[in-house]
Structure formats: structure tokens, C-alpha cells
Design an enzyme around this catalytic site. Structure first.
Site, PDB file in Angstrom:
ATOM      1  N   HIS A 285     -34.699  -3.622 -64.559  1.00 45.36           N
ATOM      2  CA  HIS A 285     -35.246  -3.427 -63.208  1.00 45.36           C
ATOM      3  C   HIS A 285     -34.149  -3.333 -62.134  1.00 45.36           C
ATOM      4  CE1 HIS A 285     -37.474  -3.937 -59.527  1.00 45.36           C
ATOM      5  NE2 HIS A 285     -36.967  -5.137 -59.355  1.00 45.36           N
TER       6      HIS A 285
ATOM      7  N   HIS B 165     -30.194  -8.118 -56.714  1.00 45.76           N
ATOM      8  CA  HIS B 165     -31.212  -8.430 -55.703  1.00 45.76           C
ATOM      9  C   HIS B 165     -32.231  -9.475 -56.134  1.00 45.76           C
ATOM     10  CE1 HIS B 165     -33.945  -5.478 -57.668  1.00 45.76           C
ATOM     11  NE2 HIS B 165     -34.890  -6.189 -57.091  1.00 45.76           N
TER      12      HIS B 165
ATOM     13  N   GLU C 177     -33.629 -15.131 -56.298  1.00 46.03           N
ATOM     14  CA  GLU C 177     -35.057 -15.462 -56.351  1.00 46.03           C
ATOM     15  C   GLU C 177     -35.482 -15.979 -57.727  1.00 46.03           C
ATOM     16  OE1 GLU C 177     -37.470 -12.507 -54.412  1.00 46.03           O
ATOM     17  OE2 GLU C 177     -39.099 -12.853 -55.825  1.00 46.03           O
ATOM     18  N   ASP C 178     -34.940 -15.380 -58.776  1.00 46.99           N
ATOM     19  CA  ASP C 178     -35.478 -15.640 -60.113  1.00 46.99           C
ATOM     20  C   ASP C 178     -34.535 -16.366 -61.067  1.00 46.99           C
ATOM     21  OD1 ASP C 178     -37.787 -14.352 -59.385  1.00 46.99           O
ATOM     22  OD2 ASP C 178     -37.143 -12.403 -60.143  1.00 46.99           O
TER      23      ASP C 178
ATOM     24  N   ASP D 230     -36.576  -1.096 -54.517  1.00 45.32           N
ATOM     25  CA  ASP D 230     -37.183  -2.120 -55.359  1.00 45.32           C
ATOM     26  C   ASP D 230     -38.677  -1.825 -55.540  1.00 45.32           C
ATOM     27  OD1 ASP D 230     -37.553  -4.693 -56.636  1.00 45.32           O
ATOM     28  OD2 ASP D 230     -38.275  -5.482 -54.709  1.00 45.32           O
TER      29      ASP D 230
ATOM     30  N   ASP E 263     -53.394  24.115 -50.754  1.00 44.01           N
ATOM     31  CA  ASP E 263     -51.936  24.141 -50.625  1.00 44.01           C
ATOM     32  C   ASP E 263     -51.510  25.559 -50.283  1.00 44.01           C
ATOM     33  OD1 ASP E 263     -49.305  23.337 -50.705  1.00 44.01           O
ATOM     34  OD2 ASP E 263     -49.111  23.557 -52.871  1.00 44.01           O
TER      35      ASP E 263
HETATM   36 MN    MN Z   1     -36.987  -6.595 -57.642  1.00 45.81          MN
END
Ligand code: MN
Length: 598
Positions: A89, A113, A117-118, A178, A295
């Protein structure tokens, strides 16, 4: 950067040495996002480094490898819902940033990133291993803990992200990348969570992306939102776009004819077909009430010269094909709110089919595609003023952020400001975008805080209207302020300021915040209700004296307060003091009441 530095800095986050490899399979970006972790690629950052260096030739790949190795070690043992190792990811997010043309620092932060957090990695370790810039970027996209903040976590997180982006807009770019990767890989989630995430993306992040002018990212976000919210519609439009007989041949013909016409007019330009993205086709189909996907063939003309060349190109195109009346728009003379500039026209092309044509300079094209990202992708080109304008919006949001009572209110205002329902009005010779349902007061505050505070009256299309009336698309509006007229003669008189009742009808968070701010600055904290009652009564007495009248008793006032719907006389007097109701209006009604009904 040597391996020794790396190991010294991150405090043991690094595991084994970096594997190296001779060559990689050329996988396309899309394939990469669909495939599971590629086993053929032995240096996982290889693709990232290559993409980054095609745009920034001098970039240093060592720091990217170092960031990757730390992220990989930290996320080891974690898996995504799809079963892939988690590190896929952040790597994909960094890849999206690299394709946008972001700088090395952004890619480093993108790789890391989710670590704070994790994982057990801390912001402090991050700042020591890299620098404060990277730490600031990662902190900006780190969510507040739901367990601790509960319901407020989401709103708090968005507020924090916007504040961080005010210092460094790269925070928002990483957040958008993200979300794009998460949206691409939503397939494995339940239908309910897919819809929930897609809605939130559509509500806040897509419009944010639009405000920052990053169309290239917005197109993909739009389409992936449509895929999750309206899967059948997405499939129907995709099928339609996929099997259109003769479409490509027709566009090639249009492009070829346009090139010849431009060359004859001596305009240097690049002409290309410009397919609409699925969401945009779907939106026009729904808006126009068409049964089949709607279109039109579309081309872009990017001129290699100044803005005046755009008009020369327009002349060449209109000389070749008859323009469709009412379809010409000059966004060069009047740029959109997000500073988008281009000429738009529709012409009656070969075989009598309507063709849309977009005309712009190279600089406008870059700004239209990349918005604030253009500064990073094309660091040595001009046009910084346009981007400064895009960041003005962010600054304004931060301005009313300070006035928001709580994160939920802030998020509500942000949603309103970002809402897609906008109208354009003309004031002071320019086009101004306002939220749908906006009033002359919203417009006055858009023109400037002082214009808002001193706003007295408005004329719409030549007629005076109440300040609370809703403006409509295309209205020509004049705002009259205190200083416009003869009232400027009594400079001694303090500006009367906004009215409290405006808060009941203004639509834009900007106007709301400005009005609240005025009252916060002008309220006299020492004044009690009984003082207000006394002063309110005195104000009415003064106004009555101008009509050579006076009050013999409270009875008429009491009856008036009942008639006006006030719970008691005191409330009416406080309203007069607070200027919720004009003393003159009270006095006129009072005289009417006494003279005609007693
Ligand atoms: Mn993320």
C-alpha cells in the site's frame, strides 16, 4: 547515504541488507495495482525510482530505498484485507505521487505515511531518521485514534490535515494518493463499507482535489467513486466507450483537419483527442436526461505561444467549422474559481457532428492538469501566481477554521464550501462563484470583509432586492455599502456593521464566520440585559422624537411586541438594542398602531 548511516539513524528498524537485482519486468501501473505482490521484481522500489527519475533526473534514489526498508520492516507481519503484505500500500501511494511528479521528500513521506499510525515507529524517530519536513508530512496524514476520540475522530482528523496542509500542501497530495489507492483496492471490502468510503471521498476529497486544480488525479478519483457507488452505470458507460464504431477514426479526421487549419493561420499548436472520463460522461447523461450515454467527440489545442495565440487558434477553428451558438466560453478572460483557464467552444464538425474544442497555452494546460502539483513537477517554469491563488483558498479555509466552534462544525462548513452546487454571478466586472442559494450578503463578503460589514442594499439585474434574496446563475449584482452614498458625510457615526438576522440566511461559511467575528469583536461584555432593555427603550424614544412623538405608556409597545411575535416587551427592546430590528421600523409600526387602531 551509506548503510551505516541508515542503521545508526533509525534505531534498529532495518532488518537484512537490501536485496539487489539486475532487471525488472516492465509492468504498467494498472497491472501493478491489480496484481498481487510481484515476485518477479526483486528490488521493490525499482519502479518507483525509475518513475521518479524520468521526471526529476537528478533525484537521489538512496533515500527512497532507505525509507522503503524502514517501512517494510515496520509493517512486517501486517496484511491488507486483500491478503497482500501491507507494504504494497505505501509503495503504491508513493508510486502515485511519483507519477504526479512530486519531489523526493513527498515520496519518502508517502512510503512512511502509515508507519506512525499503525506501527511502533514514532514521529520522533521519523524526524531523527529523516527530517522535520518528512515528519510534518507524515503527521499531517496520521489519523486520530478512534478509540480515544470516538465520534469526533473523523472530523478532528480532517481539520488536522487541513491545518497541516496550510503549512505544507504536500500533506494533501499524499492524502489524495492514499485515498486513490484505497479506492482502487476497495473491491475486497463489504458493499456497505465500499459505499461509505466512496461517499466520503466524493464529499470531501474529490472537491478538495478540484480546488487544488489536480484534474489528472480528480478524473481517476471520480471514476473509481462511480465504480463503487453506481457499479451498473459505471459498467454501462465503460461498455459504451469501449464499443463506439468509427469513433477513433472520426477523431483522427477532426485532429488532422484542425492541424491543417492551424498551420494555415500560422499558429504553432499541438492537437490531440481528449476523451472524457467515465464520470463526466455519466454526469452529462444524467443531467441532460439522455437514455443512451451522452458524449461528444472532444479535442484539445495546446498553443506554443502567449494567450493571444489561443484567440488566433479559435479564429482558425471557427473559420473551419461553424461554431454552435451559445457554446463559447472564455475562461481565460474569466477564470473559474480554481483558476482554470481555457477557451471552450463547440463546432459543427465533419459529417455535421458536434465537436467540443478546448484551447489553451502550455502553461494553462499544465496548470489545468496538475494544479498545485505543477510547482513540483515543473519546478523551473513560471505560473507560480496561479498556484498562489489556489493556495489562497486553502488559507481562507484555515482562516474560518480558527472561528469554528468544534471540528464537526468545521467539517460542516468545509463540506458546504466544497459542495458542487455553485452558481456564477457577475459583480464589479468579474465572475464570482458562490454556493447555490447564496444571497447578496454572501457576495458582499466574497468581495471583501469590509464590503460585507458595510453592506446596505443590493441591485440584481438593475432592480433593488432584499438582502436575503437568493441569487441565481448569471445574475449581475451591485452591492451598495455605507461608504458608497452620502452617509459617508457623517464619518463620525460608527459603522453600523452586519445584522444578526443575516446569520439566518447567508449560505457561505466565509460570510457566516465573518459576521460571527464582527459580533465577537463588537459585543460589549460588560453590558447586562437590563442595560440593553433600558438602552433599547431610549433608542425608541429618540427615534419617536424625530416624528415629534413620545410614549405616554408602555401599552402600545407591549401590543407591538405581541404582534411582532416577541415573548415579552423586554425581548423586543433587547432586539432593538442588538439591531435585530431597526428602531425606525418599530417606530413606524408603533405610530401606525396608535393612530389607526386606538
Ligand atoms: Mn494509507
Amino acid at each position: 547515504m551509506s548503510q551505516v548511516d541508515v542503521n545508526a539513524g533509525h534505531g534498529g528498524a532495518l532488518g537484512g541488507a537490501l536485496p539487489t537485482q539486475p532487471g525488472e519486468l516492465p509492468l504498467t501501473r494498472r497491472l501493478r495495482s491489480l496484481l498481487t505482490w510481484p515476485t518477479t521484481e526483486t528490488e521493490p522500489v525499482g519502479q518507483l525510482v525509475r518513475t521518479h527519475r524520468t521526471i526529476h533526473a537528478g533525484a537521489d534514489p538512496a533515500v527512497l530505498r532507505r525509507a522503503y526498508t524502514i517501512a517494510d520492516n515496520m509493517h512486517r507481519g501486517q496484511f491488507r484485507k486483500s491478503g497482500e503484505p501491507f507494504i504494497t500500500h505505501p509503495l503504491a501511494v508513493a508510486q502515485i505521487c511519483a507519477e504526479l511528479g512530486m519531489d523526493t521528500t513527498t515520496l519518502v513521506a508517502a512510503l512512511l505515511h502509515d508507519t506512525v499510525e499503525d506501527t511502533r515507529y514514532t514521529l520522533q524517530a521519523l524526524a531523527e531518521d529523516f527530517d522535520h519536513e518528512v515528519a510534518h508530512l507524515v503527521d499531517g496524514v496520521t489519523k486520530f485514534d478512534k478509540a480515544f476520540y470516538g465520534q469526533a475522530a473523523e472530523a478532528e482528523t480532517i481539520r488536522k490535515m487541513i491545518i497541516a496542509a496550510g503549512k505544507d500542501v504536500r500533506v494533501l497530495i499524499i492524502k489524495l494518493a492514499d485515498r486513490l489507492h484505497n479506492m482502487r483496492t476497495l473491491g475486497v471490502r463489504s458493499a456497505a463499507s465500499r459505499e461509505r468510503i466512496a461517499r466520503k471521498t466524493q464529499e470531501v476529497l474529490v472537491p478538495l482535489c478540484d480546488r487544488l486544480g489536480i484534474q489528472t488525479l480528480k478524473r481517476e478519483l471520480d471514476d473509481v467513486v462511480l465504480l463503487h457507488l453506481e457499479p451498473d452505470e459505471h459498467a454501462r458507460i465503460a461498455r459504451h466507450v469501449h464499443d463506439r464504431p468509427g469513433w477513433d477514426g472520426y477523431l483522427a479526421e477532426v485532429v488532422a483537419q484542425a492541424r491543417v487549419a492551424l498551420r494555415r493561420s500560422r499558429v504553432d499548436a499541438e492537437v490531440k483527442p481528449r476523451p472524457r472520463h467515465l464520470y463526466s460522461i455519466w454526469k452529462d447523461t444524467v443531467a441532460g436526461g439522455h437514455t443512451a450515454p451522452f458524449d461528444l467527440p472532444r479535442i484539445t489545442i495546446v498553443v506554443d505561444g502567449p494567450a493571444t495565440d489561443c484567440y488566433a487558434a479559435l479564429g482558425a477553428v471557427h473559420g473551419l467549422w461553424r461554431p454552435v451558438p451559445g457554446r463559447f466560453k472564455d475562461f481565460i478572460a474569466s477564470p473559474k474559481n480554481n483558476l482554470y483557464r481555457s477557451l471552450h467552444t463547440s463546432v459543427c464538425g465533419p459529417k455535421n457532428r458536434t465537436v467540443e474544442v478546448l484551447i489553451r497555452t502550455t502553461e494553462m494546460h499544465r496548470a489545468a492538469e496538475f494544479g498545485v502539483v505543477a510547482d513540483f513537477r515543473f519546478p523551473r517554469s513560471g505560473g507560480a501566481t496561479a498556484r498562489a491563488g489556489q493556495l489562497d483558498w486553502l488559507r481562507r479555509v484555515l482562516d474560518w477554521e480558527q472561528d469554528a466552534a468544534d471540528p464537526a462544525q468545521f467539517l460542516q462548513s468545509l463540506r458546504c464550501d466544497l459542495s458542487e452546487a455553485q452558481i456564477q454571478v457577475v459583480a464589479e466586472g468579474r465572475q464570482i462563484e458562490l454556493p447555490a442559494g447564496a444571497t447578496p450578503v454572501d457576495l458582499a463578503y466574497e468581495l471583501g470583509t469590509d464590503r460585507g460589514d458595510r453592506c446596505l442594499a443590493a441591485r440584481v439585474n438593475g432592480r433593488l432586492v432584499p438582502l436575503s434574496s437568493e441569487l441565481e446563475e448569471g445574475d449581475v449584482v451591485e452591492i451598495f455599502t455605507e461608504t458608497d452614498g452620502e452617509s459617508s458625510l457623517d464619518a463620525e457615526v460608527a459603522p453600523r456593521g452586519p445584522r444578526r438576522e443575516w446569520l439566518g440566511f447567508v449560505k457561505s461559511p466565509h460570510a457566516q464566520m465573518q459576521i460571527n467575528r464582527w459580533f465577537a469583536e463588537h459585543s460589549e461584555p460588560g453590558i447586562s440585559i437590563s442595560d440593553k432593555v433600558r438602552l433599547g427603550r431610549a433608542t425608541i424614544g429618540l427615534a419617536l422624537r424625530q416624528y415629534n412623538r413620545g410614549l405616554a405608556s408602555d401599552l402600545p409597545l407591549l401590543r407591538l411586541s405581541e404582534e411582532l411575535g416577541y415573548p415579552d416587551l423586554e425581548t423586543l427592546l433587547v432586539a432593538v438594542f442588538d439591531r435585530v430590528i431597526e428602531p425606525d421600523a418599530v417606530v413606524c409600526q408603533l405610530i401606525d398602531l396608535v393612530d389607526n387602531r386606538q
